[in-house]
Scaffold this motif. Structure first.
Motif, PDB file in Angstrom:
ATOM      1  N   GLN A  91      -2.442 101.382 -87.691  1.00 29.89           N
ATOM      2  CA  GLN A  91      -2.199 100.977 -86.311  1.00 29.89           C
ATOM      3  C   GLN A  91      -2.413 102.140 -85.362  1.00 29.89           C
ATOM      4  N   GLN A  92      -2.967 101.834 -84.194  1.00 33.08           N
ATOM      5  CA  GLN A  92      -3.134 102.803 -83.116  1.00 33.08           C
ATOM      6  C   GLN A  92      -2.617 102.186 -81.825  1.00 33.08           C
ATOM      7  N   GLY A  93      -2.431 103.025 -80.825  1.00 33.13           N
ATOM      8  CA  GLY A  93      -1.872 102.545 -79.574  1.00 33.13           C
ATOM      9  C   GLY A  93      -0.357 102.587 -79.630  1.00 33.13           C
ATOM     10  N   SER A  94       0.280 102.011 -78.626  1.00 34.53           N
ATOM     11  CA  SER A  94       1.744 102.096 -78.562  1.00 34.53           C
ATOM     12  C   SER A  94       2.380 100.775 -78.163  1.00 34.53           C
ATOM     13  N   ILE A  95       3.635 100.613 -78.589  1.00 31.01           N
ATOM     14  CA  ILE A  95       4.492  99.508 -78.154  1.00 31.01           C
ATOM     15  C   ILE A  95       5.789 100.132 -77.675  1.00 31.01           C
ATOM     16  N   THR A  96       6.151  99.888 -76.442  1.00 31.65           N
ATOM     17  CA  THR A  96       7.420 100.403 -75.931  1.00 31.65           C
ATOM     18  C   THR A  96       8.359  99.246 -75.654  1.00 31.65           C
ATOM     19  N   PHE A  97       9.616  99.463 -75.983  1.00 29.80           N
ATOM     20  CA  PHE A  97      10.680  98.481 -75.783  1.00 29.80           C
ATOM     21  C   PHE A  97      11.743  99.131 -74.916  1.00 29.80           C
ATOM     22  N   GLU A  98      11.953  98.544 -73.756  1.00 25.45           N
ATOM     23  CA  GLU A  98      12.877  99.119 -72.771  1.00 25.45           C
ATOM     24  C   GLU A  98      12.542 100.591 -72.514  1.00 25.45           C
ATOM     25  N   GLY A  99      11.239 100.892 -72.459  1.00 23.53           N
ATOM     26  CA  GLY A  99      10.772 102.240 -72.131  1.00 23.53           C
ATOM     27  C   GLY A  99      10.710 103.207 -73.286  1.00 23.53           C
ATOM     28  N   GLU A 100      11.117 102.800 -74.500  1.00 24.55           N
ATOM     29  CA  GLU A 100      11.118 103.679 -75.669  1.00 24.55           C
ATOM     30  C   GLU A 100      10.044 103.252 -76.660  1.00 24.55           C
ATOM     31  N   ASP A 101       9.276 104.216 -77.165  1.00 29.94           N
ATOM     32  CA  ASP A 101       8.252 103.932 -78.166  1.00 29.94           C
ATOM     33  C   ASP A 101       8.922 103.486 -79.462  1.00 29.94           C
ATOM     34  N   ILE A 102       8.591 102.274 -79.942  1.00 34.47           N
ATOM     35  CA  ILE A 102       9.270 101.762 -81.134  1.00 34.47           C
ATOM     36  C   ILE A 102       8.861 102.518 -82.393  1.00 34.47           C
ATOM     37  N   HIS A 103       7.798 103.318 -82.326  1.00 39.33           N
ATOM     38  CA  HIS A 103       7.368 104.097 -83.489  1.00 39.33           C
ATOM     39  C   HIS A 103       7.790 105.566 -83.407  1.00 39.33           C
ATOM     40  N   ALA A 104       8.625 105.878 -82.448  1.00 36.20           N
ATOM     41  CA  ALA A 104       9.112 107.261 -82.329  1.00 36.20           C
ATOM     42  C   ALA A 104       9.891 107.645 -83.581  1.00 36.20           C
ATOM     43  N   ALA A 105       9.852 108.934 -83.911  1.00 36.40           N
ATOM     44  CA  ALA A 105      10.491 109.415 -85.143  1.00 36.40           C
ATOM     45  C   ALA A 105      11.981 109.114 -85.176  1.00 36.40           C
ATOM     46  N   HIS A 106      12.634 109.080 -84.012  1.00 36.79           N
ATOM     47  CA  HIS A 106      14.080 108.881 -83.987  1.00 36.79           C
ATOM     48  C   HIS A 106      14.484 107.403 -84.004  1.00 36.79           C
ATOM     49  N   THR A 107      13.499 106.476 -84.015  1.00 38.37           N
ATOM     50  CA  THR A 107      13.812 105.045 -83.951  1.00 38.37           C
ATOM     51  C   THR A 107      14.530 104.589 -85.217  1.00 38.37           C
ATOM     52  N   ASN A 108      15.657 103.916 -85.027  1.00 45.63           N
ATOM     53  CA  ASN A 108      16.380 103.270 -86.129  1.00 45.63           C
ATOM     54  C   ASN A 108      15.765 101.887 -86.310  1.00 45.63           C
ATOM     55  N   VAL A 109      14.969 101.710 -87.378  1.00 47.85           N
ATOM     56  CA  VAL A 109      14.202 100.482 -87.540  1.00 47.85           C
ATOM     57  C   VAL A 109      15.127  99.278 -87.755  1.00 47.85           C
ATOM     58  N   ALA A 110      16.213  99.447 -88.483  1.00 45.31           N
ATOM     59  CA  ALA A 110      17.148  98.338 -88.688  1.00 45.31           C
ATOM     60  C   ALA A 110      17.751  97.887 -87.361  1.00 45.31           C
ATOM     61  N   GLU A 111      18.093  98.837 -86.502  1.00 42.67           N
ATOM     62  CA  GLU A 111      18.635  98.504 -85.190  1.00 42.67           C
ATOM     63  C   GLU A 111      17.558  97.853 -84.323  1.00 42.67           C
ATOM     64  N   LEU A 112      16.322  98.342 -84.431  1.00 45.17           N
ATOM     65  CA  LEU A 112      15.231  97.730 -83.681  1.00 45.17           C
ATOM     66  C   LEU A 112      15.082  96.265 -84.057  1.00 45.17           C
ATOM     67  N   ARG A 113      15.132  95.960 -85.351  1.00 41.56           N
ATOM     68  CA  ARG A 113      14.964  94.574 -85.801  1.00 41.56           C
ATOM     69  C   ARG A 113      16.177  93.717 -85.458  1.00 41.56           C
ATOM     70  N   ARG A 114      17.321  94.334 -85.272  1.00 44.08           N
ATOM     71  CA  ARG A 114      18.467  93.571 -84.759  1.00 44.08           C
ATOM     72  C   ARG A 114      18.227  93.191 -83.311  1.00 44.08           C
ATOM     73  N   ARG A 115      17.719  94.136 -82.528  1.00 44.57           N
ATOM     74  CA  ARG A 115      17.523  93.900 -81.099  1.00 44.57           C
ATOM     75  C   ARG A 115      16.300  93.034 -80.818  1.00 44.57           C
ATOM     76  N   ILE A 116      15.319  93.066 -81.732  1.00 43.18           N
ATOM     77  CA  ILE A 116      14.132  92.213 -81.609  1.00 43.18           C
ATOM     78  C   ILE A 116      14.110  91.316 -82.842  1.00 43.18           C
ATOM     79  N   GLY A 117      14.816  90.188 -82.763  1.00 41.67           N
ATOM     80  CA  GLY A 117      14.942  89.281 -83.899  1.00 41.67           C
ATOM     81  C   GLY A 117      13.737  88.375 -84.031  1.00 41.67           C
ATOM     82  N   MET A 118      13.573  87.806 -85.219  1.00 50.00           N
ATOM     83  CA  MET A 118      12.393  86.972 -85.470  1.00 50.00           C
ATOM     84  C   MET A 118      12.756  85.716 -86.241  1.00 50.00           C
TER      85      MET A 118
END
Length: 280
Positions: A91-118
């Motif tokens: 993947q290339q390019g970026s996705i930001t959620f509420e102004g934060e890059d979802i692929h940033a090193a500090h991103t908690n992926v479990a918390e991200l998936r809680r906040r963006i449910g599917m």
């Protein structure tokens, strides 16, 4: 946020097209929930998404339409990093959620998936009771006492328009519910952990017309609480429930605008041909 405020935030499609770019919609930062910039994604080197740039508005329903295999579901899964589970994806390019890059090193992926449910196309309740299905995510968080958990479960089931149908059988198997009820239960399970965004991948495609209507009514109610992103092959459904519609083909964004504009006055012949059934 009112429709007039959103429209005021838009850059006109005409201006964008005059600049030689894909027709799009832009929102002020405070009205934008997700922002994709030049998103490109490939499976084992085979492109699936190509240079997608768009914004998704907060507390609105945004529908993605397009032919089978055009990249709609791939895009949806990219929004909460489900592709992390597939090592063949690049993947290339970026996705930001509420102004934060979802692929940033500090991103908690479990918390991200809680906040963006599917919610997926086929209902997938766990082999547990109705109560325990909705409680599942809450127990993982392990932060609520039973009385608080009971209150959240009732709230989630009410929010999913299911409480009145199941309140007297919360401890029976979820598998005893009808298909439409199971899908609303899955939505309740997702809502219980209080997401900010709900991703819906063909949520009614396997349901009968009455259950489909209930899911559509539910989406309309939920947009007052959170942002919804819908993938659908059903043109009538997209026209009925969404505020904004994006037409995707061959992994590219072809046109994006208010649903009224896309369905009644598309700017591109290619969009019109798809909506009217003159292309597959």
């Amino acid at each position: 946020m009112h429709d007039a405020e959103i429209r005021k935030a838009e850059i006109s499609n005409a201006d964008i097209r005059a600049a030689g770019k894909t027709p799009a919609v832009r929102f002020a930062p405070e009205h934008s929930s997700l922002c994709l910039e030049r998103l490109t994604l490939a499976y084992a080197g085979k492109p699936a998404l190509n240079d997608l740039t768009l914004q998704i508005p907060r507390h609105r329903i945004t529908a993605f339409i397009g032919p089978s295999g055009c990249g709609k579901s791939t895009l949806l899964r990219a929004l909460n990093r489900l592709h992390d589970l597939n090592p063949a994806v690049t993947q290339q390019g970026s996705i930001t959620f509420e102004g934060e890059d979802i692929h940033a090193a500090h991103t908690n992926v479990a918390e991200l998936r809680r906040r963006i449910g599917m919610v997926f196309q086929t209902p997938n309740p766990f082999p547990l009771s109705i109560y325990e299905n909705v409680a599942f995510g809450l127990r993982l968080q392990n932060r609520l006492k039973k009385r608080q958990r009971d209150d959240v479960i009732e709230w989630a089931l009410r929010s999913a328009a299911l409480w009145d149908e199941v309140k007297d059988r919360l401890h029976t198997s979820a598998w005893q519910l009808s298909g439409g009820q199971q899908q609303r239960l899955v939505i309740a399970r997702t809502l219980a952990v209080k997401p900010d965004i709900l991703l819906l991948d063909e949520p009614a495609s396997a349901l009968d017309p009455i259950s489909t209507l209930k899911i559509e009514e539910l989406m309309g109610d939920l947009k007052h609480q959170l942002t919804l992103v819908l993938v659908t092959h059903n043109m009538q459904q997209a026209a009925r429930v969404s505020d904004y519609t994006a037409f995707v083909d061959n992994g590219r964004l072809i046109e994006y605008g208010t649903t009224d504009d896309i369905f009644t006055n598309p700017r591109l012949r290619r969009t019109e041909n798809y909506i009217t059934g003159r292309m597959n």
